[in-house]
Design a protein around this motif. Structure first.
Motif, PDB file in Angstrom:
ATOM      1  N   GLN A 793       0.850  -1.188   0.000  1.00 32.96           N
ATOM      2  CA  GLN A 793       0.000   0.000   0.000  1.00 32.96           C
ATOM      3  C   GLN A 793       0.885   1.237   0.000  1.00 32.96           C
ATOM      4  O   GLN A 793       2.042   1.194   0.441  1.00 32.96           O
ATOM      5  N   VAL A 794       0.311   2.332  -0.476  1.00 30.53           N
ATOM      6  CA  VAL A 794       0.984   3.620  -0.410  1.00 30.53           C
ATOM      7  C   VAL A 794       0.117   4.579   0.400  1.00 30.53           C
ATOM      8  O   VAL A 794      -1.113   4.574   0.283  1.00 30.53           O
ATOM      9  N   SER A 795       0.765   5.371   1.257  1.00 34.54           N
ATOM     10  CA  SER A 795       0.052   6.360   2.058  1.00 34.54           C
ATOM     11  C   SER A 795       0.074   7.695   1.324  1.00 34.54           C
ATOM     12  O   SER A 795       1.142   8.265   1.087  1.00 34.54           O
ATOM     13  N   VAL A 796      -1.110   8.178   0.976  1.00 35.49           N
ATOM     14  CA  VAL A 796      -1.236   9.468   0.296  1.00 35.49           C
ATOM     15  C   VAL A 796      -1.995  10.399   1.226  1.00 35.49           C
ATOM     16  O   VAL A 796      -3.209  10.276   1.375  1.00 35.49           O
ATOM     17  N   GLY A 797      -1.278  11.279   1.878  1.00 36.03           N
ATOM     18  CA  GLY A 797      -1.916  12.161   2.838  1.00 36.03           C
ATOM     19  C   GLY A 797      -2.585  11.411   3.970  1.00 36.03           C
ATOM     20  O   GLY A 797      -3.621  11.839   4.480  1.00 36.03           O
ATOM     21  N   GLY A 798      -2.010  10.262   4.355  1.00 36.17           N
ATOM     22  CA  GLY A 798      -2.554   9.481   5.451  1.00 36.17           C
ATOM     23  C   GLY A 798      -3.586   8.455   5.035  1.00 36.17           C
ATOM     24  O   GLY A 798      -4.007   7.632   5.861  1.00 36.17           O
ATOM     25  N   VAL A 799      -4.016   8.473   3.775  1.00 36.15           N
ATOM     26  CA  VAL A 799      -4.984   7.490   3.270  1.00 36.15           C
ATOM     27  C   VAL A 799      -4.223   6.401   2.529  1.00 36.15           C
ATOM     28  O   VAL A 799      -3.387   6.692   1.666  1.00 36.15           O
ATOM     29  N   LEU A 800      -4.497   5.150   2.863  1.00 37.21           N
ATOM     30  CA  LEU A 800      -3.785   4.028   2.264  1.00 37.21           C
ATOM     31  C   LEU A 800      -4.484   3.564   0.994  1.00 37.21           C
ATOM     32  O   LEU A 800      -5.707   3.392   0.965  1.00 37.21           O
ATOM     33  N   HIS A 801      -3.679   3.334  -0.058  1.00 34.79           N
ATOM     34  CA  HIS A 801      -4.195   2.852  -1.335  1.00 34.79           C
ATOM     35  C   HIS A 801      -3.381   1.642  -1.764  1.00 34.79           C
ATOM     36  O   HIS A 801      -2.146   1.647  -1.657  1.00 34.79           O
ATOM     37  N   PRO A 802      -4.033   0.596  -2.267  1.00 39.43           N
ATOM     38  CA  PRO A 802      -3.286  -0.579  -2.718  1.00 39.43           C
ATOM     39  C   PRO A 802      -2.463  -0.265  -3.962  1.00 39.43           C
ATOM     40  O   PRO A 802      -2.884   0.512  -4.829  1.00 39.43           O
ATOM     41  N   ILE A 803      -1.278  -0.872  -4.039  1.00 41.44           N
ATOM     42  CA  ILE A 803      -0.411  -0.718  -5.198  1.00 41.44           C
ATOM     43  C   ILE A 803       0.094  -2.093  -5.621  1.00 41.44           C
ATOM     44  O   ILE A 803       0.187  -3.017  -4.819  1.00 41.44           O
ATOM     45  N   SER A 804       0.380  -2.213  -6.902  1.00 40.20           N
ATOM     46  CA  SER A 804       1.060  -3.406  -7.408  1.00 40.20           C
ATOM     47  C   SER A 804       2.524  -3.055  -7.615  1.00 40.20           C
ATOM     48  O   SER A 804       2.856  -1.952  -8.057  1.00 40.20           O
ATOM     49  N   VAL A 805       3.384  -3.993  -7.290  1.00 42.23           N
ATOM     50  CA  VAL A 805       4.828  -3.769  -7.311  1.00 42.23           C
ATOM     51  C   VAL A 805       5.457  -4.703  -8.333  1.00 42.23           C
ATOM     52  O   VAL A 805       5.047  -5.863  -8.463  1.00 42.23           O
ATOM     53  N   SER A 806       6.458  -4.211  -9.056  1.00 42.63           N
ATOM     54  CA  SER A 806       7.079  -5.018 -10.102  1.00 42.63           C
ATOM     55  C   SER A 806       8.579  -4.786 -10.137  1.00 42.63           C
ATOM     56  O   SER A 806       9.054  -3.666  -9.941  1.00 42.63           O
ATOM     57  N   LEU A 807       9.314  -5.861 -10.401  1.00 46.42           N
ATOM     58  CA  LEU A 807      10.763  -5.759 -10.594  1.00 46.42           C
ATOM     59  C   LEU A 807      11.111  -5.486 -12.057  1.00 46.42           C
ATOM     60  O   LEU A 807      12.273  -5.254 -12.374  1.00 46.42           O
ATOM     61  N   ARG A 808      10.113  -5.527 -12.923  1.00 44.95           N
ATOM     62  CA  ARG A 808      10.307  -5.230 -14.339  1.00 44.95           C
ATOM     63  C   ARG A 808       9.582  -3.926 -14.674  1.00 44.95           C
ATOM     64  O   ARG A 808       8.711  -3.478 -13.921  1.00 44.95           O
ATOM     65  N   PRO A 809       9.915  -3.298 -15.799  1.00 40.39           N
ATOM     66  CA  PRO A 809       9.202  -2.075 -16.183  1.00 40.39           C
ATOM     67  C   PRO A 809       7.700  -2.314 -16.270  1.00 40.39           C
ATOM     68  O   PRO A 809       7.242  -3.365 -16.752  1.00 40.39           O
ATOM     69  N   LEU A 810       6.939  -1.358 -15.815  1.00 41.26           N
ATOM     70  CA  LEU A 810       5.481  -1.472 -15.871  1.00 41.26           C
ATOM     71  C   LEU A 810       4.985  -1.427 -17.311  1.00 41.26           C
ATOM     72  O   LEU A 810       3.988  -2.053 -17.652  1.00 41.26           O
ATOM     73  N   TYR A 811       5.682  -0.681 -18.137  1.00 38.26           N
ATOM     74  CA  TYR A 811       5.296  -0.506 -19.538  1.00 38.26           C
ATOM     75  C   TYR A 811       6.335  -1.167 -20.436  1.00 38.26           C
ATOM     76  O   TYR A 811       7.543  -0.964 -20.258  1.00 38.26           O
TER      77      TYR A 811
END
Length: 820
Positions: A793-811
């Motif tokens: 998750q990432v905290s944006v101004g205290g609000v948590l949002h799910p994120i996907s993580v990758s070891l390769r380029p997203l694009y």
């Protein structure tokens, strides 16, 4: 503490300036075993700027490195009395920072997330809870606050004398009432100082002369860009309810701070428009324990705000008005390090009102730099080499400093741009970009297009934490680059020619990658230090048997040149020539870039004739340019290196020839988004003296498969054998709603795991994307399985949002688009 004995004829190190910075450097040099130190002060210790400092010690800074630096200061200040018998007057009283607006509260929520990332205690407060910590303030207009229990305060003069005594106890000499008239050099190396009491030979000279530091640096031809501004605070009569344990109060929306002093309050601040003082070359001497004239009219904005926040001030007298000049730098960061113009001449100056908080850590960092010959930690943000000679222009500094002082308490908006002393450096096509609706940012003084507004709309930034007004325009530039063709003005790149019989040998030592390539080939490579961490991130193109073109980021021109010169193999016939201003650079990027360029040239640009990494001189319209097939956006494209005198014609030709193809103009905000979708690193964010190629995932750019040595190779091999404790990953927010800017807290399975080094809106991926270093809570090795097994998750101004993580380029992870 003055020395009655004659000056010594020599010393290993001479420190100029007896304020809190100079005494800290002396203290730490002696702790590191350099005891043959002489500190020279033209007046008395602390008599310049230090004595009238407010003494606030706030630990939390924008970066982890600077936070750790201040944390060390607080530890040191608390221990000095036991060591020296003199108290630094340090008291950990905590700090309350209040918010009058929701925008400010959003900043404070982000601040709290930073504190969590740095393992520093910080608590979000309601206005009622803030009142419990600071009962004498008004709170009915507040949105909320934060509480930092580790904040404190020190007595500047007591601290200076304690540091000085610690240095003397280990052998340093402190000499007051002795003025340095000149710094002696020979062959570009320091040899000593000339004073009004005689000469001292020295191997090291350290310039800690405060607002006089620019004058002292000029003695050796060095550049220390700072300028004094008038800085105000008042001390009130005693106030009921104010006691020694009262926290520091900061009210940044009102530009003010409050600190207890003898039952009353020190009331100071950072007004939006400051008053620059005299030119750095005209500071009077003597100027010892002196203040400037009171200016109640200028102080009025701060006083009115103070009356609002502390109602008791309406009926409380003022004991003293302090107007003490203090030096500020063009970017609001202090200056540390060895001057590139003169060997063994070090600088610690320009502390922008944070000298007391940072003195301990900065003194240690500079002392380690002196002893080790290089920084031992990442000091990129305060490194003296971030400035160029043109930053020393006094008229430019005068106008810039009027804005810099107020930045302390301004909301630190994402992408905030300075507005004073601009435009500054302009590319040859600046006027064409301006006419096309560019909004300009500034990097190393260069005016660079951030984005282009639509016809009829103003190219301005409405600062916000949320979705910005310019995003649709930048998104359109991203789409053009992914689907058509976009032209970017990238003239601000730093560009150097490395030339000489031994140019290849020199670069093989300096660069991680193998640069022994045929003429006309480009290589992506890092340059490391002996610790195996990054000093630069560059491309190197072989242009002749004995000549290479190196291209680097805009901000690093001076540090790159200095690094190259310092680490050239001894006796090598190789020289670095700065050609940054000789060439404009146009990035022609996108799947239709070949179509566009082919309209203007007869050169064969096919993939077989001009593969990726190829660099050739080609005709383009009436001009002759160097075309390098490379990309920082992840699409087919070329960078065109155009002699400055042909730049306008080439740019006009590109836009005219591209019109039938739907060519777009692009800015640096689009480049940032595009490079993050591809996972491309940037020096100063993903790559710095804190990261090595193992952590950064850049071992492919290291020639470890050869027997060719390079600077830092041993350290990289050790890091590879031990395994990384951090790993760089790309991430994408699962929903398109939150706006990320970089610096956001990343959590893995609910635990703190890192921060976003960079983040931006990715139009192709349909959400914000970024890069982040992940670390395990127990300091264990971070491998691919560990990364893939977590929930993020990432905290944006205290609000948590799910994120996907990758070891390769997203694009385009396979890189097919680049191969075109």
């Amino acid at each position: 503490m003055a020395s009655a004995a004659p000056l010594p004829s020599r010393a290993h190190a001479v420190i100029i300036g007896g304020g809190v910075i100079g005494t800290s450097v002396a203290y730490h040099l002696t702790r590191l075993g350099i005891t043959d130190v002489v500190l020279l002060e033209q007046g008395q210790l602390s008599s310049g700027t230090t004595w009238h400092a407010a003494g606030l010690v706030g630990q939390l800074r924008a970066s982890e490195g600077m936070t750790r630096l201040v944390q060390y200061s607080t530890t040191l200040y608390a221990e000095l009395e036991a060591e020296t018998g003199l108290s630094a007057g340090y008291k950990q009283c905590g700090g309350v920072t209040v918010a009058r607006t929701e925008d400010r509260m959003e900043q404070l929520r982000r601040t709290a997330a930073n504190a969590a990332a740095f393992d520093l205690e910080c608590e979000l407060l309601s206005s009622a809870e803030a009142l419990e910590h600071y009962p004498v303030m008004r709170t009915d207009d507040l949105v909320g606050a934060i509480w930092l229990p580790a904040d404190g305060k020190a007595n500047p003069t007591d601290l200076t004398y304690a540091l000085a005594k610690g240095a003397r106890m280990r052998g340093a000499r402190i000499v007051e009432k002795t003025r340095v008239l000149d710094v002696l050099t020979a062959d570009g190396v320091v040899r000593g100082v000339r004073t009004d009491a005689g000469d001292i030979e020295a191997e090291i000279v350290v310039n800690c002369a405060g607002q006089w530091a620019k004058q002292v640096a000029a003695m050796v031809g060095a550049n220390v860009p700072l300028h004094s501004a008038e800085h105000f605070y008042v001390v009130s009569e005693p106030i009921a309810g104010v006691h020694p344990d009262l926290p520091i109060l900061r009210d940044p929306d009102g530009y003010t701070y409050f600190k207890e002093e003898v039952g009353g309050l020190v009331i100071g601040g950072f007004e939006p428009e400051a008053k620059p003082w005299v030119s750095p070359d005209a500071i009077p001497y003597p100027f010892e324990f002196q203040l400037l004239d009171e200016d109640w009219e200028h102080f009025e904005i701060l006083m009115n705000s103070a009356l609002l926040r502390i109602p008791a001030l309406e009926s409380t007298g003022i004991k003293k008005f302090y107007n003490g000049p203090e030096s500020f730098t063009p970017d609001n960061q202090f200056i540390l390090g060895e001057a590139p113009e003169c060997r063994n001449f070090f600088v610690g100056a320009g502390f922008n009102s944070v000298g007391i908080a940072t003195a301990g850590g900065a003194g240690r960092a500079l002392a380690e730099w002196i002893v080790e010959g290089a920084p031992t930690t990442d000091l990129t943000g305060v490194d003296i080499r971030r400035f160029a000679p043109f930053n020393g222009n006094n008229r430019w500094l005068h106008d810039r400093v009027a804005e810099v002082l107020g930045i302390h308490y301004e909301i630190p908006w994402p992408n905030r741009e300075m507005t004073t002393a601009r435009p500054f450096r302009r590319s040859p096509v600046h006027h064409l970009l301006d006419a096309a609706g560019a909004n300009f940012g500034s990097k190393m003084g260069w005016e660079r297009a951030n984005f282009f507004a639509r016809d009829g709309e103003a190219p301005v930034i409405d600062y916000t934490w949320g979705t910005p007004n310019w995003l649709p325009w930048s998104a359109a530039e991203q789409r053009s680059t992914r689907t058509g063709v976009t032209v970017f003005d990238q003239t601000s790149f730093s560009k150097y020619v490395i030339v000489g019989r031994d140019a290849e040998t020199a670069l093989q030592w300096l660069c991680t990658a193998d640069v022994a390539v045929p003429v006309g080939r480009s290589v992506y490579t890092g340059m490391l230090n002996a610790r195996g961490t990054y000093e630069a991130d560059v491309t190197v193109t072989r242009t002749a048997a004995d000549e290479f073109l190196m291209v680097s980021s805009a901000a690093t021109t001076e540090r790159d040149k200095d690094h190259i010169r310092r680490h050239m193999p001894a006796g090598a016939d190789a020289h670095v020539v700065d050609v940054t201003s000789s060439y404009a650079v146009f990035g022609v990027m996108g799947p239709r870039s070949r179509d566009l360029l082919s309209v203007l040239t007869d050169a064969d640009l096919s993939d077989s004739a001009f593969p990726f990494g190829t660099s050739r001189v080609i005709p383009l319209g009436y001009a002759t340019v160097r075309a390098t097939r490379i990309t920082y956006v992840g699409e087919l494209g070329w960078e065109l290196y155009v002699p400055a005198e042909f730049a306008v014609g080439v740019y006009e030709d590109l836009m005219a020839a591209g019109e039938p193809l739907g060519v777009a103009r692009g800015g640096y905000y689009a480049i940032e988004s595009l490079r993050l979708e591809k996972g491309y690193r940037a020096f100063g964010r993903e790559l710095s003296p804190s990261e090595n190629p193992v952590e950064a995932g850049l071992l492919f750019a290291c020639k470890l498969g050869t027997d060719i040595g390079f600077l830092g190779r041993d350290a990289v091999e050790r890091a590879r054998a031990e395994g990384p404790r951090r790993k760089l990953v790309g991430f994408r927010v699962e929903t398109p709603d939150p706006m990320l800017w970089g610096g956001e807290l990343i959590l893995r399975d609910g635990a703190v795991a890192g921060q976003a080094t960079s983040a931006a809106w990715g139009e192709t991926t349909g959400a914000c994307v970024g890069l982040a270093y992940l670390r395990a809570a127990d300091g264990a090795v971070v491998d691919a399985d560990w990364v893939r097994s977590g929930d993020y998750q990432v905290s944006v101004g205290g609000v948590l949002h799910p994120i996907s993580v990758s070891l390769r380029p997203l694009y385009d992870p396979a890189g097919e688009r680049v191969r075109g």
